[in-house]
Design a protein around this motif. Structure first.
Motif: not given
Ligand SMILES: Nc1nc2c(ncn2[C@@H]2O[C@H](COP(=O)(O)OP(=O)(O)OP(=O)(O)O)[C@@H](O)[C@H]2O)c(=O)[nH]1
Ligand SMILES: [Mg+2]
Length: 609
Positions: A393-396
């Motif tokens: 999610i969001d690059g994490k």
């Protein structure tokens, strides 16, 4: 807009075991849907064999009663968090919900989950505080806790104006004030009629949303759902709109409505009612069935994502194909994909290996029920350790986190907190009722919860209760080191002998009885140390000519520890598998020979260096 004053549609929602199905019994019994001499028993709606064995509801089901000339369609739902998808699936058929809360336990995590869902959909809620007959019931306190929950979750002010009833579902009574003597369940029926809005109907051509499926050997597939617009009769031509928006034409064979445990054939049914229709062979849950005049699709049913995954593979053990009727890749694949038609929160994916499928569900129990169902249908296969599903999610990279509630007694606080902190749990609440009963609440990554249940039950000697619900996602934390001991692994194939098992019992606990067929690499026990060790459980005592006075005394084995399917899934590590057949549940190492396992360990060590 018009209303159907002759109908009410309600769903019964609650945390697990708070008495939903028992309340449905009470409503059915009072409305005299049974003949006087008919023995109906308890938990009538839990009709599936696994539901009866486990004493829990797994699938949502419909029934209906008539009270004062009004038909009340009732939807019983499961309370276990793993089957939340079932609640999400059927709640759209209802205009109101009975929210049951146990008068001792009070609101629990799943109470909150289902209430939030119902309020977001704008359903009218009637609170039923149940089990008021329990000796330590604390009605006043529970009432105020429910109020807090509504204050937290309500999406508009009107929702705070809910009605509360007090019930003893087992006795079949409900009252409007605590302390009043209970006579029957009619106060509940009266409250439903007075407060749950009658279904609103749109005039126009027929349109219904399929929320459930059933099948019948004569009638074929049965599509169940609420009619939102118009009416439907047998022989009507209808259009089915599927997930991709594609349409195909069918002729309705029969229209059925609910009454008690029966489905009655009717000439036609109209908007507002919950019906079952036959004749549509290729229908899935979420599809719209509509008149060809105006075949627009209703919004599809959305259910939460799965959080746990495991592989299902063709059985590769030396005993493969001996006990099951369906053992091939093709049969396994077909069965798994068929499950998707009704099990909405399940996902199935092919993997790089053609013999293995990745199956994702809402929890260990959700997957275990599927495994048990398939085993009883004569399937044979192997499954891996369940793992939490991470996502980005969001690059994490994030992982699922759950809220774990434990009801226990003071003496276990220490051992539980120690076990849970190793599993990356964080305590968020601790309450003592002054009588030595403790409620502990933890936030814990799903991966920490996997494999916890069996050690929880043994370390609290079976008298504590744990419940968990999905909370959300959090950034991925490090691995949890397995706290489990090593296993005793059979080193030779054959039939187990008391002498060999007795030797194994000197090393730890055993799982099997004498006379059990084993293969090399099969797990036969739990070591008392951390490493795995090979043991020859088929070893016979050496025969000598000299009789010794002591060594021939019959050896007494400790009874083996027999694991249920759920315990077996909970037990295995990543390098192990559970072999599932209609007759047996065996545990095994993935690599069957000792030398293969040694090589793999040294390869891992090398790669770490
Ligand atoms: N003392 C008492 N026990 C009750 C009452 N209602 C239900 N029970 C008991 O509580 C247990 C659970 O009841 P169920 O009706 O299966 O609960 P449920 O909410 O349907 O459970 P799930 O569907 O699995 O979530 C059973 O043993 C019932 O006999 C009640 O009013 N008083
Ligand atoms: Mg139930």
């Amino acid at each position: 807009m018009n209303y159907r004053n002759d109908i009410r549609n309600i769903a019964i929602i609650a945390h697990v075991d708070h008495g939903k199905t028992t309340l449905v019994d009470a409503m059915l019994k009072q409305s005299k849907v049974f003949r006087n001499n008919q023995a109906v028993g308890e938990l009538i709606m839990d009709s599936n064999t696994l539901e009866r064995e486990k004493g829990i509801t797994i699938m949502s089901k419909n029934t209906a009663v008539v009270y004062r000339g009004v038909k009340i369609n009732i939807i019983d739902t499961p309370g276990h968090a793993d089957f939340s998808g079932e609640v999400e699936r059927v709640i759209s058929m209802a205009d109101g919900c009975l929210l049951l809360v146990d008068s001792v336990e009070g609101p629990m995590p799943q109470t909150k989950f289902v209430l939030r869902h119902a309020l977001q959909r704008g359903l009218t809620i009637i609170v039923v505080i149940n089990k008021i007959d329990r000796p330590n019931s604390r009605i006043a306190e529970v009432t105020s806790l429910i109020q807090d929950l509504f204050l937290e979750l309500a999406t508009d002010m009107d929702q705070l104006d809910y009605h509360v009833l007090y019930a003893d579902a087992k006795e079949g009574t409900a009252v409007t004030e605590p302390g009043m003597p209970g006579k029957d369940i009619s106060p509940l029926f009266d409250c439903i009629l007075a407060n749950v809005p009658p279904p609103q109907i749109e005039s126009g051509p027929f349109q219904m949303l399929v929320s459930n499926l059933d099948s019948d050997s004569h009638k074929g597939r049965i599509a169940i759902g609420r009619i939102w617009r118009g009416k439907v009769a047998s022989h009507d031509t209808v259009v089915r709109v599927n997930a991709d928006g594609n349409m195909d034409y069918y002729e309705i064979a029969e229209v059925l409505t609910y009454l008690g445990l029966k489905r009655l054939k009717v000439d036609q049914a109209e908007a507002g009612d919950i019906v079952a229709v036959t004749g549509i062979e290729k229908v899935s849950i979420g599809d719209t069935i509509a008149s060809p005049e105006q075949p627009s699709a209703l919004p599809r049913i959305e259910v939460g994502e799965p959080t746990v995954e495991m592989t299902f593979g063709v059985n590769t053990s030396p005993f493969a194909g001996r006990e099951g009727r369906f053992c091939t890749t093709r049969q396994l694949r077909k069965r798994l994909y068929k499950e998707l038609e009704t099990n909405l929160s399940l996902r199935v994916q092919d993997t790089d290996s053609p013999d293995t499928f990745l199956v994702k569900g809402r929890g260990e129990l959700h997957l275990a029920i599927l495994i048990e169902t398939m085993r009883r249908e004569d399937y044979e296969f192997e499954v891996s350790k369940p793992e939490a599903i991470t996502k980005v999610i969001d690059g994490k990279l994030v992982e699922p986190v759950e809220l774990l509630t434990i009801d226990t007694s003071e003496e276990y606080i220490g051992v539980l907190t120690e076990m849970l902190s190793k599993r990356q749990a964080r305590m968020v609440d601790m309450r003592n009722d002054g009588l030595g009963n403790i409620r502990l609440v933890f936030q814990i990554p799903t991966k920490g919860l996997l494999g916890f249940r069996s050690s929880f039950l043994t370390s609290t000697r079976g008298d504590s209760i744990m419940n968990s619900v999905f909370l959300g996602y959090e950034p991925l934390r490090g691995e949890i080191i397995s706290a489990r001991n090593g296993v005793l692994v059979a080193s030779e194939p054959g039939s187990t002998i008391t002498y060999g098992l007795n030797n194994a019992q000197e090393r730890g606990l055993t799982f099997i009885e004498p006379g059990t067929l084993v293969y090399e690499g099969m797990i036969v026990g739990l070591n008392s140390r951390l490493q795995d060790i090979p043991v020859n459980v088929c070893k016979e005592k050496k025969k000598t000519n000299i009789r010794s006075s002591t060594s021939d005394i019959a050896v007494k084995l400790t009874p083996p520890l027999k694991m249920s399917l759920e315990q077996a899934i909970d037990f295995v590590n990543r390098d192990e598998l559970v072999e599932v057949t209609p007759e047996n549940i065996r545990l095994r190492k993935k690599l069957l020979t000792y030398s293969q396992r040694l090589r793999s360990i040294s390869a891992t060590r090398l790669s770490i260096k």
